[in-house]
Scaffold this motif. Sequence first.
Motif, short mmCIF file in Angstrom:
data_model
loop_
_atom_site.label_atom_id
_atom_site.label_comp_id
_atom_site.label_asym_id
_atom_site.label_seq_id
_atom_site.Cartn_x
_atom_site.Cartn_y
_atom_site.Cartn_z
N LEU A 1 -62.36 -48.53 62.15
CA LEU A 1 -62.93 -47.85 63.31
C LEU A 1 -63.79 -46.65 62.90
N PHE A 2 -64.97 -46.59 63.46
CA PHE A 2 -65.91 -45.51 63.18
C PHE A 2 -65.46 -44.21 63.82
N ASN A 3 -64.75 -44.29 64.97
CA ASN A 3 -64.43 -43.08 65.72
C ASN A 3 -63.31 -42.25 65.08
N VAL A 4 -62.68 -42.75 64.02
CA VAL A 4 -61.64 -41.96 63.35
C VAL A 4 -62.19 -41.25 62.11
N LEU A 5 -63.45 -41.50 61.76
CA LEU A 5 -64.02 -40.89 60.58
C LEU A 5 -64.44 -39.45 60.86
N THR A 6 -64.42 -38.64 59.82
CA THR A 6 -64.88 -37.25 59.92
C THR A 6 -66.39 -37.21 59.73
N VAL A 7 -67.08 -36.60 60.69
CA VAL A 7 -68.54 -36.53 60.63
C VAL A 7 -68.96 -35.71 59.41
N SER A 8 -69.82 -36.29 58.58
CA SER A 8 -70.25 -35.61 57.37
C SER A 8 -71.56 -36.20 56.89
N SER A 9 -72.42 -35.34 56.35
CA SER A 9 -73.65 -35.80 55.73
C SER A 9 -73.61 -35.61 54.22
N VAL A 10 -72.43 -35.40 53.67
CA VAL A 10 -72.26 -35.27 52.23
C VAL A 10 -72.43 -36.64 51.59
#
Length: 880
Positions: free
Chosen positions: A846-855
Amino acid sequence: MKKFILFGWMLLVGLIPAITDAQVITNFNSSGQQKGIRFPLDAAIKSYDVLSTTNLNQPFTLNPSFVYAPFYDTNTVSVSAGEIILDNLAGTSSGSWTAATSSNDKYGSNYRYKVQGTGVAYFDFRPTISFAGEYDVYTWHPAGSNRTAGAPHVITHAGGSSTVYVNQKVNGGVWNLLGRFNFAAGTTGYVRITDTFADAGQLVMADAIRFASVIPIDVETHPIAGYEWRATQTAPQSFYKIAVTPLSGDEALTATVLNRLAYGQTPDELERILTGPNPIGPEAYIQEQLNFELLLEDVAGSHTNFGIIGPRFAGPTDVVDYTFAQTYTTNTNTLVVTTNNVHSSTNAAIADFRAWHVLRAVGAKRQLLEVLLQFWENHFVTQYSKSFTYFGRFYNGDSGVRENRLATQAEYLEIDRWRTALLNPQCTFYDLLKISVESPAMIIYLDTVDSRGDRSNVPNENYARELLELFTVGVDNGYDQNDLTLLSRAWTGWRVEIVDPANAFNPFAPRTTVNLPSATNNFTAVSNLFGVWAFNYKSQFHYTNTPTTLFSNKFVPARFGPYYASKTYGTNSVPGLYSLTMPIRQGTNGIQDGYDVIRHLADLPFTQEYISVKLCRLFVHDEFTHGYDFADGTWTPEKELVWQCMAAWEAGSPKGQIRAVVSTIFNSPLFRSQEAAGQKVKTPLEFTVSAIRALRSSTNGTFSAGTFTADTEGYALNTPLSRMGGMLLFDRGDPDGYPEGAPGWISAGTLNERIRFVQSLCIAPGQFGHSGGQSGTGNDAGNSTSNPVELMKSRLLSDADRRNATKVVNFFLGILYPGEGAGNLELYRQAGVQFLNTSDLGDPSLFNVLTVSSVANNVYDNRVRGMVAMLMSMQRFQEQ
């Protein structure tokens, strides 16, 4: 609808048969599979809703890749359009307009006319518009041989004003479409017919104007009944009715405008034109680009490479840097080195020039100027490699360094002169042609540099042939082989020479005698001379044996109609005759032969048609042809647009103004209709530049170097362009230029290279696939980079939205495919959401459990980058 999108790599370009239904009906079988659908007339689907259903237990999805079963609709919705017709009795005038009734093809009881004037006299048709919106504007005139072929119709609309030239010698007694324009409610919009036109002694007609409202399709919501399917249907089946919201005219037009007048959209431009809080609209953008000299061009501040590359270019009076510390000697026999060092750093190589060209395409505000420069460079094609080889005759001791720099300078000076010419609003085709014939790159490329007509020498025909076939009148169009042979005489003596910098613009200047400081012997050798290479006329090589008459006893064919067939051309007194005689000219006067030729060719009807067709192919679609019969009484939209372009060309003073022609194209229904979108395939240059621009937004709004979410240093595109079909900028071997049409660029191999490029572009710098190692080929995007997550974060402000797969996908669909309906993009949307919800191993995640990051290499960043690369690999992104 223009097309149905297929999920996969079947590339469809063109129109499907016309759909006449004004409703959308779909059919499902007992398993919930969609069996058939109809789209609304002339509308791209923006959104859709199920209005009524029967036995529907499954979620409804509009899927445009399924079978489209034809059916009869006995309950068709009628779509009507309001219109306003203004006869001349309702108009107002300035100046003396004569009322007349004699012509049988007039509208109403009479019409008005006026002889050629200065523009002070005009006739206005000003309607009262009840509802703001788009209107098709038509004009009616009585035709006749004494009418002008270029009646100026100035349409003042919500986006500014546009001028369309109408040939009133033909097509009388019918409504002639001027174009589709957006009008505000009230009386601010109007059509003005003026008396300023090119045909001395002719008349301009003012009879009637019609404004026809373009009404969005309204799908009714009454109960479903009376539908009859052609094929036998098996029960159980259910029928559903769907309400469709068509894209607005502004949405569709914005997409077309940014793909044709520019190298594709950027998120910032989309907001400025369409989606922002105070959008200027596509009409204003068109006017901006048509008047590009008024735009403040700040592209030099958008990348640090501009400051590095720019000073390397040599102007026409700048000596190419030979890496010597001193400048030159003043005596050819004794070495005398000047002490005043004015050493120049002009040392651009072809890679620098290509990078410069790409950077401007990516970041320039004057996008139409950059598009036109690429078009004319490709039309008047020259070849860097040919110049390199030529200069190798004189310089062979420095591993090709000087050959590279001098050949690059020849290409750069062409573009630089064209840029200056196009910045003049009245720039004509003749102005651009003159630059081309004087260009050292052209003189070398088509072998004029070695052509001689003196004594028993036979002139080289290469330039004469391509001048006619490819640069002016077109293949087999108004000339024969004898004309080619005779024409080649005009260019004998046109050469290049190394001259003193002060003589760069003197075609009769002698070779310089000033030496480079390194010269210790052989002082007269070209490699030891200090100067600039420039166009130079050698009168001793010019043909002076007999007078030469080109196109002898040749007349403009009847297919161009009575106006062109009855005109006089050049010094001929016989109507329709377009022969040209070059007398015997001695000495430096012989140079005038070449100028007489191009002045004569520049405005012939053959040339007007040929160039208009090429510009229509550039800005509309590929299916324009040469050789239209304008006198046979039949009119396709393509033929009509070419005729309008020729009328605009003819009506100008001076004739052949490029902006008048392209403005005619931009105002045409063919350009403005929703069906215009996606009718062309991007060239490799257009594809790579548009990919960068689509993801390129200034993170702080300054549009300065280092603030963009996607960028390139320019040099990186050379390899991808080569791989995508061999598009080497400024180095086309064949004189026909790189193809504009789709077949020249699309194959399994070239599509694969496009996919490789966008994948590498979307991989984070430093990661496998962007820093090398991808399939053993290294980095396919080079130093072209993107940061999709930072771009997305600048628009989706809440963390919840950034983790919502559908919203993230919709955001990128919105910036990658503006002007495309939700129905057409449904498969792309489904694939994008599924991608975000799938791990690298192919498992559900699931995408909605990931932490938003541009690293770089973060799971969230990788998912978004991969999804964007997939969307940019789809069929629709190849199109414009």
